[in-house]
Scaffold this active site. Structure first.
Site, short mmCIF file in Angstrom:
data_model
loop_
_atom_site.label_atom_id
_atom_site.label_comp_id
_atom_site.label_asym_id
_atom_site.label_seq_id
_atom_site.Cartn_x
_atom_site.Cartn_y
_atom_site.Cartn_z
N LYS A 1 -14.18 0.85 14.92
CA LYS A 1 -12.91 0.13 15.12
C LYS A 1 -12.53 0.11 16.60
CE LYS A 1 -8.22 0.05 13.24
NZ LYS A 1 -7.35 0.49 12.16
N ASP B 1 -4.71 -6.04 4.51
CA ASP B 1 -5.82 -6.86 5.03
C ASP B 1 -5.83 -8.24 4.37
OD1 ASP B 1 -6.76 -4.87 6.66
OD2 ASP B 1 -7.90 -3.94 5.03
N LYS C 1 9.93 -17.03 -9.91
CA LYS C 1 9.18 -15.97 -10.58
C LYS C 1 8.18 -16.57 -11.59
CE LYS C 1 9.56 -12.07 -13.61
NZ LYS C 1 10.34 -11.43 -14.64
N ASN D 1 0.84 -1.19 0.00
CA ASN D 1 0.00 0.00 0.00
C ASN D 1 0.88 1.24 0.00
OD1 ASN D 1 0.61 0.69 2.82
ND2 ASN D 1 -0.47 -1.22 3.23
N LYS E 1 -12.36 -3.60 18.32
CA LYS E 1 -11.05 -4.14 18.73
C LYS E 1 -10.71 -3.80 20.17
CE LYS E 1 -9.47 -4.00 13.98
NZ LYS E 1 -8.39 -3.82 13.04
N PHE F 1 -4.61 3.30 14.64
CA PHE F 1 -4.75 4.33 13.61
C PHE F 1 -5.78 3.85 12.61
CE2 PHE F 1 -1.56 7.75 13.66
CZ PHE F 1 -0.97 7.44 14.88
N PRO G 1 -3.75 -11.86 9.32
CA PRO G 1 -4.20 -11.75 10.72
C PRO G 1 -4.46 -10.30 11.09
CG PRO G 1 -1.85 -12.28 10.58
CD PRO G 1 -2.38 -12.36 9.19
N ASP G 2 -5.41 -10.07 11.98
CA ASP G 2 -5.71 -8.72 12.46
C ASP G 2 -4.80 -8.46 13.68
OD1 ASP G 2 -6.72 -6.49 13.80
OD2 ASP G 2 -8.71 -6.81 12.94
N ILE G 3 -3.74 -7.70 13.47
CA ILE G 3 -2.71 -7.54 14.52
C ILE G 3 -3.27 -6.85 15.75
CG2 ILE G 3 -0.48 -6.46 15.04
CD1 ILE G 3 0.29 -6.96 12.11
#
Ligand SMILES: Cc1cc2nc3c(=O)[nH]c(=O)nc-3n(C[C@H](O)[C@H](O)[C@H](O)COP(=O)(O)O)c2cc1C
Length: 402
Positions: free
Chosen positions: A336, A277, A287, A209, A340, A322, A303-305
């Protein structure tokens, strides 16, 4: 911050002009004190012009020390939030280690109660001499900090250790040691994630990203300067900040593993990383040739850290997350926070590519009390310091945050 920059007679004295300018440009007040030998390498006029402050000479009959010699050394010793000696000569290190006060700089060094930092530079033979090393150990035992010299080609033509450390690393060390410590963060262990993660398809292709990690790195610096012991788990290519233990990671899975290894020893977590995500379902070890790859990528969730660490936290540990949102920022952040079980979410408005890689940014904190006043727009370093102050205020106000 009020900084006294002591400049003895080393060949690297010219670099202290750059340091004085850098610190002055960052808004700090810098007063220089030259030794007699220092004044042979660089002039008071250069230093006072760059800092806009008086530059002091070695003896009462030189420079600004003339004005009121009986108390000037005490006034300067009190004025300083930190004293830094750059480039520290073998001679001055030896004097200070033995409590000698034969000129203005050595006298102020003895009189001050401010933190003292030394950035030595000298010939390799001098640097490695047991007398110099013993004197430095003595200074360390007084609580002084030492920024070790780098290896490289020295002015004397020899190659080895003794080259003055990089000016920007010395500036960071000065700010770190001189910053007034925020009470509730002093000595606290803060885990920070920063940067993008990269999810590889094959050895050359990756999904990532637009995050650079700049904001998280500035947060690491700001928490460090507030007295916290910072551990940074960093994705991306930006250099790690000075004085922060940094683990470099690539994928979301690696970031999670690095965080899990550190989380139980931390008092708080700042999740500033932009974690992918999703990742490709499979990784091709060789390759994939043009035309041979699948037309559609199959992605699976990473995984959702934050959620994983939040579920594993012990009482008293706090978590700041964040959120980068391009619409409906505050509602998404509140969701969020709730989902969480975080203590705060700092929301970035990233509509139109804003925030990523920009020099300035605005963050809106959302806590259980709802959205709070936006912080910014500020440069990322000033924004990070403001976030740390805001968070310190929250912790102080509530005792422990849960
Ligand atoms: C050209 C030249 C370069 C020098 N460079 C250094 C140096 O890099 N580091 C050092 O410790 N001493 C260096 N010295 C020696 C110091 O100048 C000398 O020890 C002096 O007495 C230091 O005084 P001060 O510590 O009061 O400034 C150099 C001397 C000369 C003539």
């Amino acid at each position: 911050m009020q900084i006294i920059l002591g400049i003895p007679g080393g060949i690297a004295a010219y670099k202290s002009a750059d340091l004085a300018r850098l610190l002055t440009n960052q808004g700090h007040r810098v007063r220089c004190i030259l030794t007699e030998a220092g004044a042979r390498f660089i002039t008071p006029l250069t230093l006072s012009s760059l800092t806009g402050e008086p530059c002091y000479g070695a003896n009462p009959d030189q420079g600004e020390w003339r004005a009121n010699p009986s108390i000037e050394h005490i006034e300067l010793a009190r004025w300083a939030d930190i004293m830094a000696v750059v480039p520290a000569t073998a001679d001055l290190i030896g004097k200070a280690a033995n409590g000698l006060a034969s000129d203005l700089l050595s006298t102020v060094l003895l009189a001050t109660r401010a933190p003292v930092l030394w950035a030595p530079a000298m010939n390799t033979g001098m640097w490695s001499h047991p007398a110099v090393q013993a004197n430095l150990s003595r200074l360390r035992s007084f609580g002084h900090a030492v920024v070790d010299p780098d290896d490289g080609l020295l002015a004397c033509g020899e190659e080895g250790s003794g080259k003055l450390a990089q000016v920007d690393a010395i500036a960071e060390a000065i700010l770190m040691h001189g910053a007034a410590k925020l009470r509730s963060l002093n000595g606290k262990r803060v885990l920070i994630t920063a940067g993008p993660t990269r999810e590889d398809l094959d050895p050359v292709r990756t999904l990532t990203n637009r995050s650079t990690g700049a904001m998280g790195i500035e947060l690491a610096r700001a928490f460090r300067d507030a007295g916290a012991q910072v551990q940074l788990v960093l994705g991306g290519d930006l250099p790690a900040p000075w004085g922060v233990e940094t683990a470099r990671v690539r994928s979301a899975q690696e970031m999670l593993a690095a965080c899990q290894a550190r989380w139980s020893g931390a008092d708080g977590l700042v999740g500033a990383a932009a974690v992918a995500d999703q990742r490709p379902e499979t990784f091709a070890p060789e390759k994939v040739k043009k035309g041979e790859g699948p037309e559609n990528l199959v992605l699976v969730r990473t995984p959702d850290i934050l959620a994983t660490l939040s579920a594993a936290r012990r009482p008293g540990q706090w978590i700041l997350g964040f959120a980068a949102e391009s619409e409906n920022h505050l509602a998404h952040a509140a969701a969020k926070l709730q989902k969480k079980q975080l203590d705060g979410v700092l929301v970035n408005d990233v509509q139109g590519g804003r925030a990523f890689g920009d020099q300035t940014n605005t963050l809106t904190p959302v806590t259980a009390q709802g959205p709070q006043a936006p912080i910014g727009p500020l440069s990322k370093d000033a924004l990070a310091r403001a976030v740390v102050q805001w968070w310190n205020f929250q912790i102080e106000g509530r005792g422990t945050v849960q």
